[in-house]
Design a protein around this motif. Structure first.
Motif, mmCIF file in Angstrom:
data_model
loop_
_atom_site.group_PDB
_atom_site.id
_atom_site.type_symbol
_atom_site.label_atom_id
_atom_site.label_comp_id
_atom_site.label_asym_id
_atom_site.label_seq_id
_atom_site.Cartn_x
_atom_site.Cartn_y
_atom_site.Cartn_z
ATOM 1 N N MET A 1 -3.461 -12.548 -2.995
ATOM 2 C CA MET A 1 -3.907 -13.217 -1.891
ATOM 3 C C MET A 1 -4.839 -11.881 -1.128
ATOM 4 S SD MET A 1 -1.460 -13.575 1.594
ATOM 5 C CE MET A 1 -0.210 -14.563 0.719
ATOM 6 N N SER A 2 -5.863 -12.518 -0.599
ATOM 7 C CA SER A 2 -6.915 -11.757 -0.037
ATOM 8 C C SER A 2 -6.690 -11.719 1.564
ATOM 9 C CB SER A 2 -8.272 -11.740 -0.641
ATOM 10 O OG SER A 2 -9.171 -11.259 0.129
ATOM 11 N N VAL A 3 -6.684 -10.742 2.192
ATOM 12 C CA VAL A 3 -6.422 -10.880 3.725
ATOM 13 C C VAL A 3 -7.591 -9.765 4.140
ATOM 14 C CG1 VAL A 3 -4.087 -11.448 3.828
ATOM 15 C CG2 VAL A 3 -4.824 -8.982 3.801
ATOM 16 N N LYS A 4 -8.218 -10.332 5.499
ATOM 17 C CA LYS A 4 -9.061 -9.433 6.097
ATOM 18 C C LYS A 4 -8.556 -7.975 6.510
ATOM 19 C CE LYS A 4 -11.362 -13.294 7.849
ATOM 20 N NZ LYS A 4 -11.957 -14.016 9.274
ATOM 21 N N PRO A 5 -9.400 -7.233 6.403
ATOM 22 C CA PRO A 5 -8.761 -5.789 7.117
ATOM 23 C C PRO A 5 -8.481 -6.015 8.595
ATOM 24 C CG PRO A 5 -11.272 -5.678 6.644
ATOM 25 C CD PRO A 5 -10.905 -6.859 6.173
ATOM 26 N N ASP A 88 -5.503 -10.926 12.102
ATOM 27 C CA ASP A 88 -5.840 -12.475 12.368
ATOM 28 C C ASP A 88 -4.368 -13.062 12.010
ATOM 29 O OD1 ASP A 88 -8.232 -12.208 13.371
ATOM 30 O OD2 ASP A 88 -8.978 -12.460 11.462
ATOM 31 N N ASN A 89 -3.684 -12.838 10.899
ATOM 32 C CA ASN A 89 -2.806 -13.739 10.611
ATOM 33 C C ASN A 89 -1.658 -12.661 10.096
ATOM 34 O OD1 ASN A 89 -0.852 -15.328 9.056
ATOM 35 N ND2 ASN A 89 -2.341 -16.717 8.534
ATOM 36 N N SER A 90 -0.549 -12.350 11.132
ATOM 37 C CA SER A 90 0.308 -11.572 10.643
ATOM 38 C C SER A 90 1.413 -12.003 9.626
ATOM 39 C CB SER A 90 1.052 -11.052 12.045
ATOM 40 O OG SER A 90 1.527 -12.351 12.691
ATOM 41 N N VAL A 91 1.656 -13.265 9.590
ATOM 42 C CA VAL A 91 2.642 -13.744 8.748
ATOM 43 C C VAL A 91 1.926 -13.697 7.327
ATOM 44 C CG1 VAL A 91 3.634 -16.115 7.807
ATOM 45 C CG2 VAL A 91 3.524 -15.512 10.270
ATOM 46 N N GLU A 92 0.761 -13.951 7.123
ATOM 47 C CA GLU A 92 0.146 -13.749 5.753
ATOM 48 C C GLU A 92 -0.018 -12.409 5.365
ATOM 49 O OE1 GLU A 92 -4.368 -14.643 4.736
ATOM 50 O OE2 GLU A 92 -3.285 -16.880 5.231
ATOM 51 N N ARG A 93 -0.434 -11.481 6.339
ATOM 52 C CA ARG A 93 -0.485 -10.196 5.934
ATOM 53 C C ARG A 93 0.926 -9.433 5.505
ATOM 54 N NH1 ARG A 93 -4.294 -6.618 6.691
ATOM 55 N NH2 ARG A 93 -5.632 -8.034 7.597
ATOM 56 N N LEU A 94 2.018 -9.872 6.434
ATOM 57 C CA LEU A 94 3.414 -9.464 6.180
ATOM 58 C C LEU A 94 3.810 -9.735 4.511
ATOM 59 C CD1 LEU A 94 5.024 -9.864 9.325
ATOM 60 C CD2 LEU A 94 4.643 -7.823 8.369
ATOM 61 N N GLN A 95 3.476 -11.172 4.325
ATOM 62 C CA GLN A 95 3.868 -11.638 2.903
ATOM 63 C C GLN A 95 3.371 -10.579 1.951
ATOM 64 O OE1 GLN A 95 6.170 -13.710 2.146
ATOM 65 N NE2 GLN A 95 5.810 -13.051 -0.012
ATOM 66 N N ASP A 96 1.806 -10.510 2.077
ATOM 67 C CA ASP A 96 0.809 -9.721 1.170
ATOM 68 C C ASP A 96 1.623 -8.235 1.108
ATOM 69 O OD1 ASP A 96 -1.564 -9.457 -0.444
ATOM 70 O OD2 ASP A 96 -2.152 -8.199 1.330
ATOM 71 N N LYS A 98 4.625 -7.023 1.741
ATOM 72 C CA LYS A 98 5.811 -7.326 1.022
ATOM 73 C C LYS A 98 5.595 -7.359 -0.655
ATOM 74 C CE LYS A 98 10.302 -9.324 1.065
ATOM 75 N NZ LYS A 98 11.006 -10.547 1.654
ATOM 76 N N GLU A 99 4.968 -8.159 -1.031
ATOM 77 C CA GLU A 99 4.478 -8.439 -2.465
ATOM 78 C C GLU A 99 3.853 -7.160 -2.974
ATOM 79 O OE1 GLU A 99 1.756 -11.849 -2.532
ATOM 80 O OE2 GLU A 99 3.489 -13.257 -2.096
ATOM 81 N N LYS A 100 3.362 -6.323 -2.203
ATOM 82 C CA LYS A 100 2.822 -5.097 -2.661
ATOM 83 C C LYS A 100 3.767 -4.001 -2.596
ATOM 84 C CE LYS A 100 -2.030 -6.549 -2.233
ATOM 85 N NZ LYS A 100 -3.177 -6.724 -1.198
ATOM 86 N N GLY A 101 4.961 -4.266 -2.291
ATOM 87 C CA GLY A 101 5.931 -3.240 -2.275
ATOM 88 C C GLY A 101 5.989 -2.306 -0.978
#
Length: 146
Positions: A1-5, A88-96, A98-101
């Motif tokens: 998943m790629s999220v904006k900074p 922008d998208n805190s749900v997506e960023r949190l998931q990302d 978490k997946e990265k440890g």
């Protein structure tokens, strides 16, 4: 998943024992504009918002002895509590993250001041800094001219 900074520093949270005693330093001596006060019941905190450029300082006063701010002051004294990053998208960023440890304090964003969605990252995963992800709510989009 790629999220904006993150877009910018949304605010810096500063734990204080008393807003009444602390606000005058920032407004009268530093000349910052007081934007207002808000109580965030879920965090047991009263907040004073001060404008500084495109960001804010948030002075945080505990409203209860079991508030995270009261506990912070008991352990470390007054001072910088956290840095909030606007995203922008805190749900997506949190998931990302978490997946990265990355260790999360909140796996799901919750309502914060100004109708923002907020979530904190654990300092043990962020070089000792308590980071808050802050997704602007309706009030903030208006403030930012969006």
């Amino acid at each position: 998943m790629s999220v904006k900074p993150p877009k910018q520093i949304e605010h810096i949270g500063i734990a204080v024992r008393s807003l009444e005693e602390s606000v005058p330093f920032y407004t009268e001596l530093l000349g910052l504009k007081l934007l207002g006060y808000e109580t965030v019941e879920s965090e047991k905190v009263r907040v004073a918002f001060l404008e500084i450029g495109e960001t804010r300082l948030e002075l945080l006063e505990a409203t209860s002895p079991d508030s995270p701010i009261a506990q912070f002051i008991d352990k470390k004294g007054e001072g910088i509590h956290h840095i909030a990053l606007q995203v922008d998208n805190s749900v997506e960023r949190l998931q990302d993250l978490k997946e990265k440890g990355i260790r999360l304090i909140h796996e799901v964003p919750k309502p914060g001041a100004h109708g923002n969605l907020v979530a904190f990252l654990h300092p043990k995963s962020t070089n000792g800094v308590l980071l808050e992800l802050c997704q602007p709510g309706k009030d903030e989009h208006h403030r930012n001219g969006e």
